[in-house]
Write a protein that holds these residues in place. Structure first.
Motif, PDB file in Angstrom:
ATOM      1  N   GLY A  37       0.777  -1.237   0.000  1.00  0.00           N
ATOM      2  CA  GLY A  37       0.000   0.000   0.000  1.00  0.00           C
ATOM      3  C   GLY A  37       0.803   1.278   0.000  1.00  0.00           C
ATOM      4  N   ARG A  38       2.115   1.180  -0.199  1.00  0.00           N
ATOM      5  CA  ARG A  38       2.945   2.394  -0.176  1.00  0.00           C
ATOM      6  C   ARG A  38       3.129   3.027  -1.553  1.00  0.00           C
ATOM      7  N   ILE A  39       2.529   2.429  -2.574  1.00  0.00           N
ATOM      8  CA  ILE A  39       2.571   2.998  -3.920  1.00  0.00           C
ATOM      9  C   ILE A  39       1.184   3.513  -4.278  1.00  0.00           C
ATOM     10  N   GLU A  40       1.125   4.731  -4.780  1.00  0.00           N
ATOM     11  CA  GLU A  40      -0.107   5.297  -5.319  1.00  0.00           C
ATOM     12  C   GLU A  40       0.040   5.381  -6.834  1.00  0.00           C
ATOM     13  N   PHE A  41      -0.844   4.731  -7.557  1.00  0.00           N
ATOM     14  CA  PHE A  41      -0.828   4.786  -9.014  1.00  0.00           C
ATOM     15  C   PHE A  41      -1.919   5.744  -9.481  1.00  0.00           C
ATOM     16  N   ARG A  42      -1.526   6.715 -10.322  1.00  0.00           N
ATOM     17  CA  ARG A  42      -2.452   7.768 -10.727  1.00  0.00           C
ATOM     18  C   ARG A  42      -2.395   7.974 -12.229  1.00  0.00           C
ATOM     19  N   LEU A  43      -3.556   8.217 -12.809  1.00  0.00           N
ATOM     20  CA  LEU A  43      -3.626   8.602 -14.219  1.00  0.00           C
ATOM     21  C   LEU A  43      -3.154  10.045 -14.356  1.00  0.00           C
ATOM     22  N   ASN A  44      -2.226  10.268 -15.273  1.00  0.00           N
ATOM     23  CA  ASN A  44      -1.788  11.628 -15.603  1.00  0.00           C
ATOM     24  C   ASN A  44      -1.844  11.748 -17.123  1.00  0.00           C
ATOM     25  N   ASP A  45      -2.940  12.307 -17.622  1.00  0.00           N
ATOM     26  CA  ASP A  45      -3.127  12.384 -19.075  1.00  0.00           C
ATOM     27  C   ASP A  45      -3.125  13.813 -19.591  1.00  0.00           C
ATOM     28  N   GLY A  46      -2.553  14.719 -18.817  1.00  0.00           N
ATOM     29  CA  GLY A  46      -2.378  16.092 -19.262  1.00  0.00           C
ATOM     30  C   GLY A  46      -0.940  16.355 -19.657  1.00  0.00           C
ATOM     31  N   PRO A  47      -0.658  17.513 -20.236  1.00  0.00           N
ATOM     32  CA  PRO A  47       0.694  17.821 -20.719  1.00  0.00           C
ATOM     33  C   PRO A  47       1.632  18.332 -19.635  1.00  0.00           C
ATOM     34  N   ASP A  48       1.275  18.149 -18.365  1.00  0.00           N
ATOM     35  CA  ASP A  48       2.091  18.653 -17.262  1.00  0.00           C
ATOM     36  C   ASP A  48       1.907  17.748 -16.051  1.00  0.00           C
ATOM     37  N   LEU A  49       2.425  18.198 -14.913  1.00  0.00           N
ATOM     38  CA  LEU A  49       2.259  17.484 -13.641  1.00  0.00           C
ATOM     39  C   LEU A  49       1.546  18.390 -12.649  1.00  0.00           C
ATOM     40  N   ALA A  50       0.477  19.035 -13.122  1.00  0.00           N
ATOM     41  CA  ALA A  50      -0.219  20.044 -12.334  1.00  0.00           C
ATOM     42  C   ALA A  50      -0.813  19.488 -11.044  1.00  0.00           C
ATOM     43  N   ALA A  51      -1.006  18.176 -10.966  1.00  0.00           N
ATOM     44  CA  ALA A  51      -1.564  17.573  -9.757  1.00  0.00           C
ATOM     45  C   ALA A  51      -0.598  17.622  -8.582  1.00  0.00           C
TER      46      ALA A  51
ATOM     47  N   PRO B 180       8.576  15.593 -29.065  1.00  0.00           N
ATOM     48  CA  PRO B 180       9.680  16.297 -28.402  1.00  0.00           C
ATOM     49  C   PRO B 180       9.262  17.507 -27.583  1.00  0.00           C
ATOM     50  N   ASP B 181       8.332  18.310 -28.084  1.00  0.00           N
ATOM     51  CA  ASP B 181       7.900  19.487 -27.321  1.00  0.00           C
ATOM     52  C   ASP B 181       7.223  19.073 -26.017  1.00  0.00           C
ATOM     53  N   LEU B 182       6.453  18.002 -26.067  1.00  0.00           N
ATOM     54  CA  LEU B 182       5.787  17.524 -24.859  1.00  0.00           C
ATOM     55  C   LEU B 182       6.807  16.962 -23.875  1.00  0.00           C
ATOM     56  N   ALA B 183       7.789  16.212 -24.372  1.00  0.00           N
ATOM     57  CA  ALA B 183       8.845  15.686 -23.504  1.00  0.00           C
ATOM     58  C   ALA B 183       9.593  16.826 -22.820  1.00  0.00           C
ATOM     59  N   ALA B 184       9.872  17.893 -23.563  1.00  0.00           N
ATOM     60  CA  ALA B 184      10.562  19.047 -22.980  1.00  0.00           C
ATOM     61  C   ALA B 184       9.727  19.663 -21.867  1.00  0.00           C
ATOM     62  N   GLY B 185       8.423  19.733 -22.060  1.00  0.00           N
ATOM     63  CA  GLY B 185       7.556  20.286 -21.032  1.00  0.00           C
ATOM     64  C   GLY B 185       7.555  19.451 -19.766  1.00  0.00           C
ATOM     65  N   TYR B 186       7.549  18.138 -19.924  1.00  0.00           N
ATOM     66  CA  TYR B 186       7.603  17.273 -18.743  1.00  0.00           C
ATOM     67  C   TYR B 186       8.943  17.410 -18.022  1.00  0.00           C
ATOM     68  N   LEU B 187      10.021  17.557 -18.763  1.00  0.00           N
ATOM     69  CA  LEU B 187      11.320  17.754 -18.112  1.00  0.00           C
ATOM     70  C   LEU B 187      11.329  19.025 -17.273  1.00  0.00           C
ATOM     71  N   ARG B 188      10.723  20.073 -17.790  1.00  0.00           N
ATOM     72  CA  ARG B 188      10.620  21.299 -16.990  1.00  0.00           C
ATOM     73  C   ARG B 188       9.781  21.053 -15.735  1.00  0.00           C
ATOM     74  N   GLU B 189       8.748  20.228 -15.875  1.00  0.00           N
ATOM     75  CA  GLU B 189       7.938  19.881 -14.711  1.00  0.00           C
ATOM     76  C   GLU B 189       8.735  19.042 -13.703  1.00  0.00           C
ATOM     77  N   PHE B 190       9.619  18.182 -14.174  1.00  0.00           N
ATOM     78  CA  PHE B 190      10.443  17.398 -13.250  1.00  0.00           C
ATOM     79  C   PHE B 190      11.239  18.337 -12.341  1.00  0.00           C
ATOM     80  N   THR B 191      11.841  19.369 -12.927  1.00  0.00           N
ATOM     81  CA  THR B 191      12.640  20.286 -12.107  1.00  0.00           C
ATOM     82  C   THR B 191      11.772  21.073 -11.133  1.00  0.00           C
ATOM     83  N   ARG B 192      10.508  21.212 -11.451  1.00  0.00           N
ATOM     84  CA  ARG B 192       9.591  21.926 -10.546  1.00  0.00           C
ATOM     85  C   ARG B 192       9.164  21.061  -9.363  1.00  0.00           C
ATOM     86  N   VAL B 193       8.834  19.787  -9.641  1.00  0.00           N
ATOM     87  CA  VAL B 193       8.262  18.960  -8.576  1.00  0.00           C
ATOM     88  C   VAL B 193       9.317  18.275  -7.718  1.00  0.00           C
TER      89      VAL B 193
END
Length: 252
Positions: free
Chosen positions: A107-121, A141-154
């Protein structure tokens, strides 16, 4: 290629052959992966990655990890051996259903749907570690770049990332095909000749491009290790450190 296309293809793959789609091995088609072997492969990978981070002097906290593009939870389960809680996100509901079936974490893993272009959750600085292996190459590629920017945020200050992605095509016939052949032709070949349940689009992410995207968020690549190079791609695993918060209380 749109996010909707990514979702559609990986929903089909997750419905048809989730374990094989995560670990593509010709010998494992049609149910060739068994659950224990599948999860054991994830433990081996994460153990090596955590040892490598430690050897580089990168020691993030052990509170919370994000497994981005978690698929069937192969790496999420392994990360749960190192972190108090793990969040696995994916674009495919069938993949997440398989991940929940395979959850061995108590129970220590939470699996979540993330179907948007970011990690706003997720709020800024939510995770000690962001782990993403062989996921970004399937995204525009543009979407991958956006997620990488989100990685540095979260990721938290003084946290870390492990990012596995092809840096370039291999200098082989198959590598050249992927570099120069039009995607519609490759898509047809994957469906008709290779009989994939759905095609897997591939893109490379050169290390210098990755470094630039991460640097904008206060992160830097400490090491890039070649860890698998077949006859299509040169795969690199990047070990990333995140700058600590400024003493002045400023934010990244």
């Amino acid at each position: 290629m749109s996010l909707d296309e990514v979702r559609r293809d990986w929903t089909r793959l997750g419905s048809a052959e989730p374990l094989w789609a995560v670990c593509v091995d010709p010998a494992k088609r049609s149910g060739g992966w068994d659950d224990d072997g599948f999860l054991a492969s994830g433990r081996r990978e994460v153990e090596k990655a955590m040892d490598r981070l430690d050897g580089l002097g990168i020691r993030p906290g052990r509170d919370r990890a994000l497994d981005f593009g978690c698929g069937a939870g192969r790496l999420s389960n392994a990360l749960a051996g190192y972190f108090d809680t793990v969040t696995g996100v994916d674009i495919s509901e069938p993949m997440l259903a398989e991940a929940r079936r395979l959850d061995r974490s108590g129970g220590r893993i939470e699996f979540r749907l993330n179907d948007g272009p970011d990690l706003a959750a997720f709020a800024d600085g939510s995770f000690d570690l962001v782990y993403c292996d062989l996921v970004l190459q399937h995204l525009p590629p543009d979407l991958a770049a956006g997620y990488l920017r989100e990685f540095t945020r979260v990721v938290r200050p003084s946290g870390a990332m492990v990012i596995g992605v092809p840096g370039r095509e291999a200098r082989t016939f198959k590598g050249l095909v992927f570099r120069y052949a039009p995607w519609p032709l490759i898509r047809v070949a994957q469906r008709t000749l290779l009989r994939y349940p759905a095609p897997m689009r591939m893109h490379t992410l050169p290390p210098e491009r990755l470094a630039g995207l991460l640097a904008a968020g206060g992160a830097r690549i400490a090491a890039s290790d070649e860890y698998w190079s077949g006859d299509h791609w040169q795969h690199l695993r990047h070990f990333v450190t995140v700058e600590p918060a400024a003493d002045s209380g400023g934010t990244r």
